[in-house]
Design a protein around this motif. Structure first.
Motif, mmCIF file in Angstrom:
data_model
loop_
_atom_site.group_PDB
_atom_site.id
_atom_site.type_symbol
_atom_site.label_atom_id
_atom_site.label_comp_id
_atom_site.label_asym_id
_atom_site.label_seq_id
_atom_site.Cartn_x
_atom_site.Cartn_y
_atom_site.Cartn_z
ATOM 1 N N ASP A 192 33.472 46.675 44.257
ATOM 2 C CA ASP A 192 33.889 45.274 44.231
ATOM 3 C C ASP A 192 35.309 45.120 44.758
ATOM 4 O OD1 ASP A 192 33.369 42.468 43.300
ATOM 5 O OD2 ASP A 192 35.106 42.914 42.050
ATOM 6 N N ARG A 193 36.166 46.064 44.393
ATOM 7 C CA ARG A 193 37.547 46.018 44.901
ATOM 8 C C ARG A 193 37.591 46.195 46.405
ATOM 9 N NH1 ARG A 193 41.295 50.750 42.865
ATOM 10 N NH2 ARG A 193 39.923 51.819 44.331
ATOM 11 N N GLU A 194 36.764 47.128 46.925
ATOM 12 C CA GLU A 194 36.736 47.355 48.371
ATOM 13 C C GLU A 194 36.182 46.130 49.096
ATOM 14 O OE1 GLU A 194 37.979 49.788 50.025
ATOM 15 O OE2 GLU A 194 38.638 50.860 48.231
ATOM 16 N N ARG A 195 35.152 45.486 48.503
ATOM 17 C CA ARG A 195 34.604 44.278 49.127
ATOM 18 C C ARG A 195 35.653 43.170 49.184
ATOM 19 N NH1 ARG A 195 29.690 45.796 46.365
ATOM 20 N NH2 ARG A 195 30.375 44.652 44.520
ATOM 21 N N LYS A 196 36.408 43.031 48.142
ATOM 22 C CA LYS A 196 37.453 42.008 48.124
ATOM 23 C C LYS A 196 38.552 42.323 49.134
ATOM 24 C CE LYS A 196 36.741 40.537 43.336
ATOM 25 N NZ LYS A 196 37.339 40.441 41.985
ATOM 26 N N GLU A 197 38.896 43.611 49.276
ATOM 27 C CA GLU A 197 39.913 43.997 50.253
ATOM 28 C C GLU A 197 39.422 43.751 51.671
ATOM 29 O OE1 GLU A 197 43.436 45.474 51.879
ATOM 30 O OE2 GLU A 197 42.908 44.745 49.860
ATOM 31 N N ALA A 198 38.134 44.069 51.915
ATOM 32 C CA ALA A 198 37.573 43.823 53.246
ATOM 33 C C ALA A 198 37.541 42.317 53.543
ATOM 34 C CB ALA A 198 36.164 44.409 53.334
ATOM 35 N N GLU A 199 37.211 41.528 52.560
ATOM 36 C CA GLU A 199 37.204 40.074 52.744
ATOM 37 C C GLU A 199 38.611 39.555 53.028
ATOM 38 O OE1 GLU A 199 35.357 36.388 53.035
ATOM 39 O OE2 GLU A 199 34.490 38.406 52.868
ATOM 40 N N ARG A 200 39.596 40.148 52.337
ATOM 41 C CA ARG A 200 40.980 39.734 52.584
ATOM 42 C C ARG A 200 41.411 40.051 54.010
ATOM 43 N NH1 ARG A 200 45.807 41.602 53.196
ATOM 44 N NH2 ARG A 200 45.069 43.756 53.099
ATOM 45 N N LYS A 202 39.463 40.401 56.573
ATOM 46 C CA LYS A 202 38.714 39.530 57.479
ATOM 47 C C LYS A 202 39.371 38.160 57.589
ATOM 48 C CE LYS A 202 34.103 37.502 58.118
ATOM 49 N NZ LYS A 202 32.745 37.410 57.532
ATOM 50 N N ILE A 203 39.769 37.610 56.448
ATOM 51 C CA ILE A 203 40.434 36.306 56.449
ATOM 52 C C ILE A 203 41.763 36.389 57.176
ATOM 53 C CG2 ILE A 203 41.493 34.577 54.960
ATOM 54 C CD1 ILE A 203 39.357 35.229 52.870
ATOM 55 N N GLU A 204 42.480 37.490 56.959
ATOM 56 C CA GLU A 204 43.773 37.662 57.632
ATOM 57 C C GLU A 204 43.592 37.748 59.143
ATOM 58 O OE1 GLU A 204 47.644 40.701 57.454
ATOM 59 O OE2 GLU A 204 45.804 41.134 56.341
ATOM 60 N N ALA A 205 42.562 38.487 59.585
ATOM 61 C CA ALA A 205 42.302 38.613 61.023
ATOM 62 C C ALA A 205 41.913 37.271 61.636
ATOM 63 C CB ALA A 205 41.206 39.648 61.264
#
Length: 259
Positions: A192-200, A202-205
């Motif tokens: 869940d932490r990795e999914r949230k980091e990947a989402e972050r 993605k939003i930053e990109a």
């Protein structure tokens, strides 16, 4: 001297013909083996010591602790320590003494409890007795005892399973299961932490790309030429020696040296 002896005999006889019933008890007189239906409350009670006895019965809440092996649904044996909290109705004391006797706790209550506990525990898995279903098992044992004892004047207030000892192999299996569940929860937390980091990321990109797109759309030809002129002007006005290389398309300010 003889008078003193008579007085002492009278005093001893008077003491022998009285008894004290304590708080939380009641007394019932038994004369020539026959019980008197009257119930005496706490206090001093007189009786004929030659023909009568006063039987004392506690009516306050009594805690009876029992150790027994409970059968489980899968056929295992579970060691348990159980407390039974019960009390006796005051008006029913003479009938209990007449039907069961003073030893009614072991003769009546314990036998009913053992039967009820075995019947209820046999409907549950051994692990259920060690889990959150323990209170449900306690409640069912209490209700089953209540059905048998309420008409006899015994009120079962609570049944408490104080300790449960499961078979060793089952205990180890439960421990392994709990450890596996904890590992699964830890892994789920990491994922869940990795999914949230990947989402972050993605939003930053996406934000960076949109910002670059907006900037690129704002750089029209005229603005680029203006920026180029300003840059070359600053270079031309600089006192330092310089070499400017251009493709000839960008505006260029040249100050040739003349003889």
């Amino acid at each position: 001297m003889r008078t003193i002896t008579y007085l002492l005999a009278i005093v001893c006889l008077g003491l022998a013909s009285c008894t004290v019933i304590r708080q939380g008890e009641v007394g019932v007189k038994r004369k020539y083996g026959k019980l008197n239906p009257n119930v005496f409350d706490a206090g001093l009670v007189s009786f004929n010591p030659f023909s009568t006895r006063v039987l004392k019965v506690p009516i306050r809440t009594t805690n009876q602790e029992v150790r027994m092996n409970l059968p489980s649904k899968e056929g295992l044996t579970v060691e348990s320590e159980i407390s039974i909290l019960y009390s006796v109705e005051k008006a029913k004391v003479p009938y209990i003494l007449e039907d069961v006797g003073q030893n009614f706790s072991s003769v009546l209550i314990m036998n009913v409890f053992r039967s009820a506990a075995a019947d209820v525990s046999a409907q549950y898995m051994a692990k259920d007795m060690h889990s959150g279903m323990r209170s449900q098992i306690e409640q069912q044992i209490q209700e089953k005892m209540h059905e048998s004892l309420r008409s006899r004047g015994v009120v079962v207030e609570r049944v408490l399973m104080k300790s449960i000892k499961l078979p060793d192999e089952l205990s180890r299996a439960i421990e392994r299961k709990l450890a596996a569940e904890q590992e699964a929860q830890q892994m789920e937390y990491i994922l869940d932490r990795e999914r949230k980091e990947a989402e972050r990321r993605k939003i930053e990109a996406q934000s960076t790309r949109e910002a670059q797109k907006i900037l690129a759309e704002g750089l029209v030809k005229e603005i680029i030429e203006l920026r180029s002129i300003e840059a070359f002007r600053e270079l031309a006005n600089s006192p330092n020696a310089k070499i400017i290389i251009t493709d000839g398309k960008a505006p260029l300010l040249i100050n040739p040296q003349r003889d």
